[in-house]
Design an enzyme around this catalytic site. Structure first.
Site, PDB file in Angstrom:
ATOM      1  CE  LYS A  13     -37.545  -4.148 -60.744  1.00  0.00           C
ATOM      2  NZ  LYS A  13     -36.428  -3.269 -61.091  1.00  0.00           N
ATOM      3  N   GLY A  56     -37.177  -1.172 -65.355  1.00  0.00           N
ATOM      4  CA  GLY A  56     -38.016  -0.168 -64.700  1.00  0.00           C
ATOM      5  C   GLY A  56     -37.792  -0.152 -63.211  1.00  0.00           C
ATOM      6  N   GLY A 102     -38.697  -0.509 -59.128  1.00  0.00           N
ATOM      7  CA  GLY A 102     -39.344  -1.516 -58.309  1.00  0.00           C
ATOM      8  C   GLY A 102     -40.787  -1.177 -57.985  1.00  0.00           C
ATOM      9  CB  VAL A 141     -41.495  -2.580 -63.797  1.00  0.00           C
ATOM     10  CG1 VAL A 141     -41.470  -3.949 -64.476  1.00  0.00           C
ATOM     11  CG2 VAL A 141     -41.494  -1.475 -64.835  1.00  0.00           C
ATOM     12  N   GLY A 142     -41.959  -3.532 -60.829  1.00  0.00           N
ATOM     13  CA  GLY A 142     -41.919  -4.609 -59.830  1.00  0.00           C
ATOM     14  C   GLY A 142     -43.275  -4.784 -59.165  1.00  0.00           C
ATOM     15  CD  GLU A 173     -32.418 -17.647 -52.324  1.00  0.00           C
ATOM     16  OE1 GLU A 173     -31.684 -17.366 -51.359  1.00  0.00           O
ATOM     17  OE2 GLU A 173     -32.835 -18.792 -52.540  1.00  0.00           O
ATOM     18  CB  CYS A 226     -26.364 -12.166 -50.332  1.00  0.00           C
ATOM     19  SG  CYS A 226     -26.112 -13.440 -51.570  1.00  0.00           S
ATOM     20  CD  GLU A 229     -27.085  -7.662 -46.857  1.00  0.00           C
ATOM     21  OE1 GLU A 229     -28.121  -7.022 -47.133  1.00  0.00           O
ATOM     22  OE2 GLU A 229     -26.801  -8.742 -47.395  1.00  0.00           O
TER      23      GLU A 229
HETATM   24  P1  NAD Z   1     -33.343  -4.160 -53.430  1.00  0.00           P
HETATM   25  O1  NAD Z   1     -34.182  -4.952 -52.516  1.00  0.00           O
HETATM   26  O2  NAD Z   1     -33.257  -2.714 -53.230  1.00  0.00           O
HETATM   27  O3  NAD Z   1     -33.845  -4.362 -54.946  1.00  0.00           O
HETATM   28  C1  NAD Z   1     -33.922  -5.637 -55.545  1.00  0.00           C
HETATM   29  C2  NAD Z   1     -34.898  -5.558 -56.708  1.00  0.00           C
HETATM   30  O4  NAD Z   1     -36.211  -5.325 -56.198  1.00  0.00           O
HETATM   31  C3  NAD Z   1     -34.612  -4.434 -57.698  1.00  0.00           C
HETATM   32  O5  NAD Z   1     -34.846  -4.889 -59.010  1.00  0.00           O
HETATM   33  C4  NAD Z   1     -35.639  -3.378 -57.291  1.00  0.00           C
HETATM   34  O6  NAD Z   1     -35.966  -2.498 -58.334  1.00  0.00           O
HETATM   35  C5  NAD Z   1     -36.815  -4.268 -56.905  1.00  0.00           C
HETATM   36  N1  NAD Z   1     -37.828  -3.622 -56.064  1.00  0.00           N
HETATM   37  C6  NAD Z   1     -37.662  -2.582 -55.197  1.00  0.00           C
HETATM   38  N2  NAD Z   1     -38.847  -2.250 -54.635  1.00  0.00           N
HETATM   39  C7  NAD Z   1     -39.769  -3.099 -55.124  1.00  0.00           C
HETATM   40  C8  NAD Z   1     -41.169  -3.252 -54.915  1.00  0.00           C
HETATM   41  N3  NAD Z   1     -41.855  -2.463 -54.093  1.00  0.00           N
HETATM   42  N4  NAD Z   1     -41.814  -4.230 -55.588  1.00  0.00           N
HETATM   43  C9  NAD Z   1     -41.145  -5.044 -56.411  1.00  0.00           C
HETATM   44  N5  NAD Z   1     -39.817  -4.933 -56.679  1.00  0.00           N
HETATM   45  C10 NAD Z   1     -39.133  -3.975 -56.026  1.00  0.00           C
HETATM   46  O7  NAD Z   1     -31.902  -4.848 -53.399  1.00  0.00           O
HETATM   47  P2  NAD Z   1     -30.569  -4.345 -54.099  1.00  0.00           P
HETATM   48  O8  NAD Z   1     -30.067  -3.155 -53.366  1.00  0.00           O
HETATM   49  O9  NAD Z   1     -30.785  -4.249 -55.572  1.00  0.00           O
HETATM   50  O10 NAD Z   1     -29.592  -5.599 -53.848  1.00  0.00           O
HETATM   51  C11 NAD Z   1     -28.852  -5.785 -52.686  1.00  0.00           C
HETATM   52  C12 NAD Z   1     -29.568  -6.723 -51.723  1.00  0.00           C
HETATM   53  O11 NAD Z   1     -29.798  -7.978 -52.345  1.00  0.00           O
HETATM   54  C13 NAD Z   1     -28.752  -7.051 -50.474  1.00  0.00           C
HETATM   55  O12 NAD Z   1     -29.573  -6.997 -49.335  1.00  0.00           O
HETATM   56  C14 NAD Z   1     -28.282  -8.485 -50.707  1.00  0.00           C
HETATM   57  O13 NAD Z   1     -28.008  -9.217 -49.555  1.00  0.00           O
HETATM   58  C15 NAD Z   1     -29.430  -9.045 -51.460  1.00  0.00           C
HETATM   59  N6  NAD Z   1     -28.999 -10.243 -52.207  1.00  0.00           N
HETATM   60  C16 NAD Z   1     -29.377 -11.493 -51.783  1.00  0.00           C
HETATM   61  C17 NAD Z   1     -28.931 -12.616 -52.443  1.00  0.00           C
HETATM   62  C18 NAD Z   1     -29.343 -14.005 -52.026  1.00  0.00           C
HETATM   63  O14 NAD Z   1     -29.202 -14.928 -52.841  1.00  0.00           O
HETATM   64  N7  NAD Z   1     -29.846 -14.226 -50.839  1.00  0.00           N
HETATM   65  C19 NAD Z   1     -28.085 -12.485 -53.537  1.00  0.00           C
HETATM   66  C20 NAD Z   1     -27.716 -11.209 -53.931  1.00  0.00           C
HETATM   67  C21 NAD Z   1     -28.188 -10.090 -53.270  1.00  0.00           C
END
Ligand code: NAD
Length: 471
Positions: free
Chosen positions: A169, A200, A202, A205-206, A244, A278, A378
């Protein structure tokens, strides 16, 4: 206008039962460039069933078969280089410099997993017992928008190496990029059902993936907030999780470092991926005695940082991915001013001539106190905090005074001294004298930056369960 209305399930592109749509907006100019139909619970369940069925045979595949798959997918990805890079620039606003590097990372994730597979011991001995490293099961892969396809490729490569099948997803904001990568994987002629993708939300679908009893493990990259939610839900069916998450990485400049060399690197480094990285070194720790000199160099360097059209190969900072992300970064710049940090460069508002996109001024705060929110949270945008320290001990204490622990950086003209400081830092990756990446080294966070590791042997083992066979 691109309309994306299909999922990839069981080796075929199929029309979704979901009907809700999401607009895809070019972050550089706010024009609508496409629309994606969002999958629902039924679409997700279909994908999970396909992966579950495929696992029965794929879990028994040989190392040679897995290597052949990774080689074929790599070739298919390589053949779409231009599409993959251009779509990422258009949809995400990543700079050409970053998107080109991200493409190379995608390719290297296949090479490094092939390399690991060639030497990995799936059968071992412990005492008198045979230990078989068996694939954990169907994996749910959930990715963010900030380098979407490279996360999909590295997680796919590890899952395949382990003999796992998967349901992916991606972020709904990355649908055009996802479409190109799905086409690459399809053209590679994968065994049916090993790789399934549903676009989809989060919470739809998530959440369906995280709560399914057919999914054995979640590999998630995203924010710490979402990661915590996923971990809580996953425990219901005792899923394995690799998380991550976010970071607020310290970049310690020791008092013997060559400031003319390290400060420009530190400024450009903080703005990697337009600050939406990140591992970005967003806390620059410098000796009090050198603060004035550091400020002067940083002020000069910032003149060379180009914020603008991400298509231009000289651009260093592109737009923020969405208006929401733009507003978030603006709110933090405001907080920094209110908290009393000294604004060295940038500030609130859009750079001149870039009013139509989500562009943020490349911003530097100096004389920042580590307890300020701009030093703790962050921000995920081009905002650098310069934090002065008294001595080496103080620098280490400030570096570790964070809820995060993803990456850290140390610079000194004496490598041994830098290595000693590195040994005191609580972070999953510490780079000494420069920014480095090794696709075979374990990658992941201490503290609230995550659980588990990706890449190389460490990453592969997270997709395997040891089974002891006692005769
Ligand atoms: P996010 O947490 O908002 O979303 C990440 C994914 O999770 C998306 O696909 C989203 O649709 C899904 N999601 C959201 N709610 C969910 C739920 N309840 N159940 C399952 N899935 C769900 O993050 P973002 O804004 O897309 O990305 C930025 C963040 O990602 C930053 O905090 C960044 O630091 C982190 N990041 C970490 C790394 C690493 O390797 N540590 C790498 C890149 C980004």
């Amino acid at each position: 206008m691109k309309n994306i209305d299909q999922a990839y399930i069981n080796g075929e592109f199929i029309t979704l039962s979901g009907t809700e749509t999401f607009d895809l907006i070019n972050p550089s100019n706010h024009q609508k460039i496409g629309e994606v139909v969002l999958g629902n619970e039924i679409d997700t369940q279909k994908a999970i069933i396909a992966a579950k069925e495929a696992f029965k045979t794929f879990s028994k595949s040989t190392v040679e078969e897995r290597i052949a798959i990774l080689q074929n997918v790599k070739k298919a990805v390589e053949s779409r280089e231009k599409d993959l890079i251009e779509t990422m620039i258009l949809e995400y606003g990543g700079t050409r410099q970053f998107c080109t590097m991200s493409f190379q990372n995608m390719l290297s994730s296949f090479d490094s997993m092939i390399e690991v597979l060639r030497h990995f011991k799936f059968t071992r001995k412990a005492g008198n017992t045979k230990v078989e490293m068996t694939p954990v099961g169907v994996v749910g892969i959930i990715t963010p928008w900030n380098s979407s396809n490279s996360f999909i490729c590295s997680k796919f490569a590890t899952a395949v190496a382990a003999g796992c099948t998967m349901v992916v997803k991606p972020s709904e904001m990355s649908a055009m990029q996802t479409q190109v990568i799905m086409e690459c994987f399809h053209n590679a002629g994968l065994p049916k059902g090993i790789f399934n993708v549903v676009n989809g939300l989060g919470n739809v679908v998530g959440s369906e993936i995280v709560n399914s009893s057919y999914i054995s493990k979640i590999s998630f990259t995203g924010s710490t907030q979402t990661g915590k939610m996923i971990a809580k839900e996953a425990v219901g069916s005792m899923k394995r999780v690799t998380l991550e998450l976010g970071g607020k990485s310290p970049n310690i400049i020791l008092d013997d470092a060559d400031l003319k060399q390290v400060i420009p690197q530190a400024v450009f480094g903080a703005y990697m991926n337009s600050g939406q990285a990140c591992v970005a070194p967003t806390r620059l720790l410098v000796p009090y005695s050198k603060l004035a000199e550091v400020n002067a160099i940083a002020k000069e360097v910032i003149q060379q940082v180009r914020v603008g059209n991400p298509e231009d190969e000289n651009t260093n900072v592109g737009p923020m991915v969405s208006e929401k992300q733009y507003e978030r970064v603006q709110s933090y710049i405001k907080i920094g001013v209110e908290e009393g940090a000294e604004l060295l460069s940038g500030g609130i508002g859009k750079p001149e001539g870039l009013e139509n996109g989500n562009f943020v001024k490349a911003t530097i705060f100096t004389n920042v106190k580590n307890e300020m929110r701009i030093a703790q949270d962050e921000i995920f945008g081009p905002v650098l905090s310069i934090i002065p320290y008294e001595n080496e001990e103080d620098a280490i204490a400030i570096a570790n005074d964070t809820t995060y622990g993803l990456a850290a950086y140390v610079s000194s003209s004496d490598e041994q001294r830098a290595l000693n400081v590195a040994s005191w830092i609580d972070a999953g990756r510490v780079c000494v004298n420069g920014f480095k990446h090794d696709p075979l080294a374990p990658f992941g966070g201490f503290k609230q930056s995550g659980i588990g590791r990706e890449f190389g042997v460490y990453g592969l083992e997270e997709y395997l369960e040891p089974k002891s066979i006692l005769v």
